[in-house]
Motif scaffolding. Structure first.
Motif, PDB file in Angstrom:
ATOM      1  N   ILE A  28       0.841  -1.219   0.025  1.00 14.14           N
ATOM      2  CA  ILE A  28      -0.150   0.055   0.061  1.00 14.14           C
ATOM      3  C   ILE A  28       0.842   1.273  -0.009  1.00 14.14           C
ATOM      4  N   LYS A  29       2.172   1.386   0.768  1.00 15.47           N
ATOM      5  CA  LYS A  29       2.903   2.373   0.727  1.00 15.47           C
ATOM      6  C   LYS A  29       3.418   2.609  -0.577  1.00 15.47           C
ATOM      7  N   GLU A  30       3.755   1.480  -1.009  1.00 19.74           N
ATOM      8  CA  GLU A  30       4.420   1.606  -2.742  1.00 19.74           C
ATOM      9  C   GLU A  30       3.194   2.187  -3.522  1.00 19.74           C
ATOM     10  N   LEU A  31       2.178   1.577  -3.544  1.00 21.85           N
ATOM     11  CA  LEU A  31       1.228   2.421  -4.516  1.00 21.85           C
ATOM     12  C   LEU A  31       0.851   3.758  -3.975  1.00 21.85           C
ATOM     13  N   GLY A  32       0.852   4.144  -2.786  1.00 22.81           N
ATOM     14  CA  GLY A  32       0.702   5.391  -2.620  1.00 22.81           C
ATOM     15  C   GLY A  32       1.576   6.165  -3.043  1.00 22.81           C
ATOM     16  N   THR A  33       2.851   5.862  -2.713  1.00 23.66           N
ATOM     17  CA  THR A  33       4.027   6.776  -3.441  1.00 23.66           C
ATOM     18  C   THR A  33       3.851   6.969  -5.052  1.00 23.66           C
ATOM     19  N   GLN A  34       3.199   5.836  -5.656  1.00 21.91           N
ATOM     20  CA  GLN A  34       3.207   5.831  -6.970  1.00 21.91           C
ATOM     21  C   GLN A  34       1.821   6.751  -7.459  1.00 21.91           C
ATOM     22  N   ASP A  35       1.326   7.256  -6.539  1.00 24.65           N
ATOM     23  CA  ASP A  35      -0.066   8.286  -6.855  1.00 24.65           C
ATOM     24  C   ASP A  35      -1.265   7.301  -6.835  1.00 24.65           C
ATOM     25  N   ASP A  91       0.468   9.636  21.032  1.00 18.76           N
ATOM     26  CA  ASP A  91       0.558   8.708  21.958  1.00 18.76           C
ATOM     27  C   ASP A  91       0.310   7.105  21.582  1.00 18.76           C
ATOM     28  N   SER A  92       1.063   6.791  20.468  1.00 15.35           N
ATOM     29  CA  SER A  92       0.832   5.551  19.875  1.00 15.35           C
ATOM     30  C   SER A  92       2.011   5.170  19.100  1.00 15.35           C
ATOM     31  N   ASP A  93       2.335   3.821  19.104  1.00 18.55           N
ATOM     32  CA  ASP A  93       3.495   3.495  18.312  1.00 18.55           C
ATOM     33  C   ASP A  93       3.165   2.377  17.330  1.00 18.55           C
ATOM     34  N   GLN A  94       1.916   2.434  17.242  1.00 19.32           N
ATOM     35  CA  GLN A  94       1.362   1.435  16.352  1.00 19.32           C
ATOM     36  C   GLN A  94       1.708   1.709  14.965  1.00 19.32           C
ATOM     37  N   TYR A  95       1.529   0.599  14.117  1.00 17.02           N
ATOM     38  CA  TYR A  95       1.871   0.139  12.849  1.00 17.02           C
ATOM     39  C   TYR A  95       0.913   1.346  12.099  1.00 17.02           C
ATOM     40  N   ARG A  96       1.747   2.064  11.175  1.00 18.47           N
ATOM     41  CA  ARG A  96       0.807   3.026  10.293  1.00 18.47           C
ATOM     42  C   ARG A  96       1.510   2.926   8.919  1.00 18.47           C
ATOM     43  N   LEU A  97       0.746   3.409   7.766  1.00 23.62           N
ATOM     44  CA  LEU A  97       1.353   3.381   6.507  1.00 23.62           C
ATOM     45  C   LEU A  97       2.233   4.617   6.328  1.00 23.62           C
ATOM     46  N   ASN A  98       2.164   5.753   7.151  1.00 18.80           N
ATOM     47  CA  ASN A  98       3.194   7.084   6.922  1.00 18.80           C
ATOM     48  C   ASN A  98       3.110   7.546   5.626  1.00 18.80           C
TER      49      ASN A  98
END
Length: 192
Positions: free
Chosen positions: A66-73, A92-99
């Protein structure tokens, strides 16, 4: 050409998004593994439990895809938990995120499940008529970078925003009969 939209179907309100998209004439793919991303024109990350969805995204490197696709528009729309997962910073969270989005999000910002509510939101990008919005254990964007457009606020809190190919709402547009938010996302797909 008929749009092919993926709806992340690991947990949460993916069926409701599917129904709205089908009503709008899209082919809908329920995304459960990385191969399901093939050939989609856009992706919706539904509301649900952001911690659980985040853990599931680490399986089969789905989150990395998803990160890859997001950076590819690829146009990506996150609702509620999806907004949390798209953000670069979660208070207040270190949970996983797509960033992916230059935003700072606060989880459960309007209270617990019993504090869920509906309201009318003014969204100038969608015309003069207010949009009915359903907030369920909703987050909000505490901060956004200058490259993030604010589409709507509720009581001074940012609840709807866009950054290029990324769209995020704190509310659940799939739970009302108003199709404008999903149509806005489909128009974003046409732009990209």
């Amino acid at each position: 050409m008929k749009k092919r939209v993926g709806v992340l179907a690991l947990q949460g309100a993916f069926r409701e998004h599917r129904q709205v998209l089908e009503h709008l004439g899209c082919d809908v793919i329920e995304v459960r593994k990385t191969s399901d991303f093939e050939g989609i024109h856009g992706l919706i990350i539904p509301g649900g439990e952001s911690t659980t969805i985040g853990k599931l995204l680490m399986i089969d490197e789905m989150g990395e895809k998803i990160k890859e696709l997001g950076t590819q528009d690829l146009p990506i729309f996150g609702t509620c938990a999806g907004m949390i997962l798209l953000s670069k910073t979660i208070i207040d969270s270190d949970q996983y995120r797509l960033n992916l989005m230059d935003t700072v999000v606060e989880r459960n910002a309007f209270g617990r499940q019993v504090a869920s509510f509906e309201t009318d939101l003014l969204v100038p990008a969608m015309g003069p008529n207010p949009l009915r919005a359903v907030f369920i254990r909703a987050p909000y964007l505490r901060e956004v970078a200058p490259n993030v457009g604010i589409l709507a606020e509720y009581e001074g809190r940012i609840v709807f925003a866009r950054q290029g190919n990324l769209l995020a709402s704190a509310f659940h547009p799939e739970l009302t009969p108003d199709l404008r938010v999903h149509q806005y996302f489909l128009d974003m797909i046409d732009e990209h």
